[in-house]
Design a protein around this motif. Structure first.
Motif, mmCIF file in Angstrom:
data_model
loop_
_atom_site.group_PDB
_atom_site.id
_atom_site.type_symbol
_atom_site.label_atom_id
_atom_site.label_comp_id
_atom_site.label_asym_id
_atom_site.label_seq_id
_atom_site.Cartn_x
_atom_site.Cartn_y
_atom_site.Cartn_z
ATOM 1 N N PRO A 92 66.688 -24.759 59.360
ATOM 2 C CA PRO A 92 65.996 -25.833 59.846
ATOM 3 C C PRO A 92 65.777 -27.099 59.416
ATOM 4 O O PRO A 92 64.523 -27.581 59.565
ATOM 5 C CB PRO A 92 64.678 -24.993 60.526
ATOM 6 C CG PRO A 92 64.424 -24.085 59.267
ATOM 7 C CD PRO A 92 65.506 -23.740 58.599
ATOM 8 N N GLN A 93 66.789 -27.650 58.778
ATOM 9 C CA GLN A 93 66.525 -28.926 57.798
ATOM 10 C C GLN A 93 65.675 -30.069 58.757
ATOM 11 O O GLN A 93 65.945 -30.114 60.029
ATOM 12 C CB GLN A 93 67.751 -29.434 57.435
ATOM 13 C CG GLN A 93 68.796 -28.610 56.707
ATOM 14 C CD GLN A 93 68.477 -28.544 55.307
ATOM 15 O OE1 GLN A 93 67.326 -27.733 54.901
ATOM 16 N NE2 GLN A 93 69.005 -29.344 54.363
ATOM 17 N N ARG A 94 64.928 -30.581 57.920
ATOM 18 C CA ARG A 94 64.285 -31.984 58.541
ATOM 19 C C ARG A 94 64.906 -33.208 58.363
ATOM 20 O O ARG A 94 65.840 -33.115 57.354
ATOM 21 C CB ARG A 94 62.714 -31.947 58.022
ATOM 22 C CG ARG A 94 61.754 -31.031 58.615
ATOM 23 C CD ARG A 94 60.516 -31.076 58.038
ATOM 24 N NE ARG A 94 59.237 -30.157 58.830
ATOM 25 C CZ ARG A 94 58.265 -29.850 58.355
ATOM 26 N NH1 ARG A 94 57.668 -30.645 57.171
ATOM 27 N NH2 ARG A 94 57.450 -29.200 58.947
ATOM 28 N N ASP A 95 64.579 -34.103 59.138
ATOM 29 C CA ASP A 95 65.607 -35.337 58.974
ATOM 30 C C ASP A 95 64.983 -36.301 57.814
ATOM 31 O O ASP A 95 64.114 -37.067 58.105
ATOM 32 C CB ASP A 95 65.771 -36.045 60.327
ATOM 33 C CG ASP A 95 66.561 -37.166 60.204
ATOM 34 O OD1 ASP A 95 67.533 -37.085 59.119
ATOM 35 O OD2 ASP A 95 66.808 -38.079 61.091
ATOM 36 N N ASP A 96 65.445 -35.831 56.627
ATOM 37 C CA ASP A 96 64.863 -36.937 55.571
ATOM 38 C C ASP A 96 66.089 -37.252 54.596
ATOM 39 O O ASP A 96 67.061 -36.643 54.881
ATOM 40 C CB ASP A 96 63.661 -36.648 55.026
ATOM 41 C CG ASP A 96 63.844 -35.227 54.017
ATOM 42 O OD1 ASP A 96 64.845 -34.874 53.620
ATOM 43 O OD2 ASP A 96 62.915 -34.539 53.331
ATOM 44 N N ARG A 153 69.780 -35.112 54.468
ATOM 45 C CA ARG A 153 70.912 -35.865 54.976
ATOM 46 C C ARG A 153 72.091 -35.748 53.927
ATOM 47 O O ARG A 153 73.261 -35.671 54.233
ATOM 48 C CB ARG A 153 70.500 -37.445 55.239
ATOM 49 C CG ARG A 153 70.083 -37.468 56.973
ATOM 50 C CD ARG A 153 69.650 -39.118 56.934
ATOM 51 N NE ARG A 153 68.381 -39.038 57.171
ATOM 52 C CZ ARG A 153 67.504 -40.086 57.039
ATOM 53 N NH1 ARG A 153 67.840 -41.136 56.276
ATOM 54 N NH2 ARG A 153 66.353 -40.144 57.406
ATOM 55 N N ALA A 154 71.740 -35.693 52.636
ATOM 56 C CA ALA A 154 72.697 -35.626 51.587
ATOM 57 C C ALA A 154 73.295 -34.482 51.265
ATOM 58 O O ALA A 154 73.928 -34.305 50.405
ATOM 59 C CB ALA A 154 72.201 -36.485 50.477
ATOM 60 N N GLN A 155 72.697 -33.226 51.983
ATOM 61 C CA GLN A 155 72.912 -32.068 51.426
ATOM 62 C C GLN A 155 73.956 -31.270 52.369
ATOM 63 O O GLN A 155 73.974 -31.392 53.555
ATOM 64 C CB GLN A 155 71.809 -31.219 51.300
ATOM 65 C CG GLN A 155 70.738 -31.482 50.043
ATOM 66 C CD GLN A 155 69.505 -30.603 50.074
ATOM 67 O OE1 GLN A 155 68.903 -30.075 51.194
ATOM 68 N NE2 GLN A 155 69.020 -30.357 48.806
ATOM 69 N N PHE A 165 77.682 -38.044 53.471
ATOM 70 C CA PHE A 165 76.467 -39.165 53.115
ATOM 71 C C PHE A 165 77.060 -39.592 51.618
ATOM 72 O O PHE A 165 77.138 -40.561 51.184
ATOM 73 C CB PHE A 165 75.311 -38.601 52.939
ATOM 74 C CG PHE A 165 74.295 -39.517 52.649
ATOM 75 C CD1 PHE A 165 73.208 -40.053 53.496
ATOM 76 C CD2 PHE A 165 73.968 -39.368 51.052
ATOM 77 C CE1 PHE A 165 72.311 -40.785 52.853
ATOM 78 C CE2 PHE A 165 72.910 -40.379 50.958
ATOM 79 C CZ PHE A 165 72.181 -40.858 51.576
ATOM 80 N N LEU A 166 77.338 -38.688 50.581
ATOM 81 C CA LEU A 166 77.709 -38.822 49.282
ATOM 82 C C LEU A 166 79.077 -39.453 49.171
ATOM 83 O O LEU A 166 79.264 -40.366 48.350
ATOM 84 C CB LEU A 166 77.615 -37.614 48.318
ATOM 85 C CG LEU A 166 76.301 -36.761 48.446
ATOM 86 C CD1 LEU A 166 76.376 -35.203 47.897
ATOM 87 C CD2 LEU A 166 75.389 -37.597 47.624
ATOM 88 N N LYS A 167 80.036 -39.066 49.958
ATOM 89 C CA LYS A 167 81.335 -39.781 50.199
ATOM 90 C C LYS A 167 81.283 -41.143 50.331
ATOM 91 O O LYS A 167 81.764 -41.967 49.545
ATOM 92 C CB LYS A 167 82.025 -39.122 51.010
ATOM 93 C CG LYS A 167 83.576 -39.755 51.011
ATOM 94 C CD LYS A 167 84.698 -38.797 50.548
ATOM 95 C CE LYS A 167 85.979 -39.570 50.755
ATOM 96 N NZ LYS A 167 87.088 -39.077 49.827
#
Length: 385
Positions: A288-292, A296-298, A171-173
């Motif tokens: 358990p990351q949520r989709d925000d 997404r950037a982590q 994402f950051l790339k």
């Protein structure tokens, strides 16, 4: 004569300190002299520095009181190479000033999309003259805060002024360019062969429980609530979610404890050197990351905690996580306690198979996400400066 790298940290009492300390560990393996300098805007350090890492911190304030300690920080940035952690005024901004006057090469590391915390590209600042006056001159004026999104936006527009940029997600790339430098792990330190899981569980008061571990600070986007809801659905009395460290930002931990205290065991923050023994106590590491936007950037550092220690890792299909695990872990759709409950049940029903998958995760971590892989990337990057 050794080369000195000064790591400039925006806030030692914030999450960026973890990435800064990891970068310091990697640079030390390349035999650079390391010093971390920066501000503390909270009462305590977010993370305990690795053994032997030099730290210089000045207490941070709102503008204009911040300028006085900022001058002291500028003087302390005396490395042959400057490495700013996060595109913030208190790290990248102050490093740009030093680069101009000292003519030192400047690296910038980005492990988050900082503007995502404020809505990303949707965030706009178009104040009326009256509002602008209030935001500057009132006692608690918004623009007196160094992390105001307006300043973050300005810093992100100056990313190209760095001599090199390191990022840790696709994402950051895509957004900023730069060289991919994963959120790796010292896989010699994090080596499951050195630890006895049952002994670790006994040491931390976890014997007799089946342990799901979240080895970090809970935040809403990290999805810990979804795991706790899954435990409500399962209603199996020997399951526990162990949270290591907790959040220094607010009372979010307390809210989790009030609602789900029967499932939660909290362990205190500990130095990185102690973390392998703590993670050894887990049966499963949950991420358990949520989709925000923020998620997404982590690149969640907790992934490599579990992978390096050969633990079954249960995570979600968010950002780079599926690619990082690459079938060596368990994935469900984000924001689904029901799917998490089903997968937790399945893992414990087939724990030998899950542990085999955990071993493959460690092999993948050693190959792609170790500090040695990071060292090779940074060595080449610095040689090309």
């Amino acid at each position: 004569m050794s080369i000195k790298v000064t790591l400039v940290v925006s806030d030692f009492s914030g999450g960026g300190a973890v990435r800064a300390f990891l970068l310091g560990q990697v640079l030390k393996k390349l035999n650079y002299e390391i010093e971390c300098v920066g501000f503390t805007f909270g009462k305590e350090l977010y993370a305990i520095p690795p053994e032997g890492m030099r730290i210089y911190a000045e207490e941070g304030y709102k503008y204009p009181k911040l300028f006085k300690p900022a001058k002291k920080i500028l003087k302390k940035i005396d490395g042959d190479i400057i490495y700013a952690v996060k595109p913030k005024p208190t790290s990248f901004g102050i490093s740009l000033i030093k680069k101009i006057f000292a003519r030192r090469p400047l690296l910038l590391d980005m492990d988050d999309w900082e503007l995502s915390w404020y809505g990303g590209d949707e965030w706009k600042y178009h104040p009326t003259p009256k509002q602008l006056y209030r935001d500057i001159f009132k006692k608690d004026a918004a623009l007196r805060y160094p992390d105001h999104p307006l300043y973050v936006k300005w810093m992100e527009s100056l990313v190209e002024k760095a001599d090199a940029v390191t990022i840790d997600t696709d994402f950051l790339k895509k957004r900023f360019g730069g060289v991919y430098l994963p959120n790796g792990k010292d896989t010699e330190m994090f080596d499951p062969a050195k630890y006895d899981a049952e002994a670790s569980r006994a040491r931390y008061g976890l014997s007799g429980c089946r342990i799901l571990m979240f080895p970090g600070a809970p935040r809403p986007h990290k999805g810990v609530e979804d795991v706790l809801k899954a435990l409500d659905l399962l209603e199996q009395p020997d399951l526990r979610l162990v949270i290591v460290g907790g959040s220094p930002y607010d009372d979010y931990d307390d809210k989790l404890m009030q609602r789900w205290g029967r499932w939660i065991i909290k362990l205190p923050r500990c130095p990185v050197e102690v973390m392998p023994e703590v993670v050894a106590a887990a049966h499963v590491v949950v991420v358990p990351q949520r989709d925000d936007l923020a998620a997404r950037a982590q690149f969640p550092l907790k992934l490599t905690d579990g992978m390096a220690m050969a633990k079954p890792v249960l995570s979600t299909k968010v950002g780079d996580i599926p690619e990082i695990l690459d079938e060596t872990g368990y994935l469900v759709e984000p924001g689904s306690p029901e799917l998490l409950a089903e997968k937790i049940l399945g893992i414990f029903q087939h724990l030998d198979e899950a542990n085999e998958k955990g071993q493959k995760a460690r092999e993948r971590c050693v190959k792609y996400y170790s500090v040695y892989t990071m060292s090779a990337i940074l060595s080449e990057l610095i040689a090309n400066l």
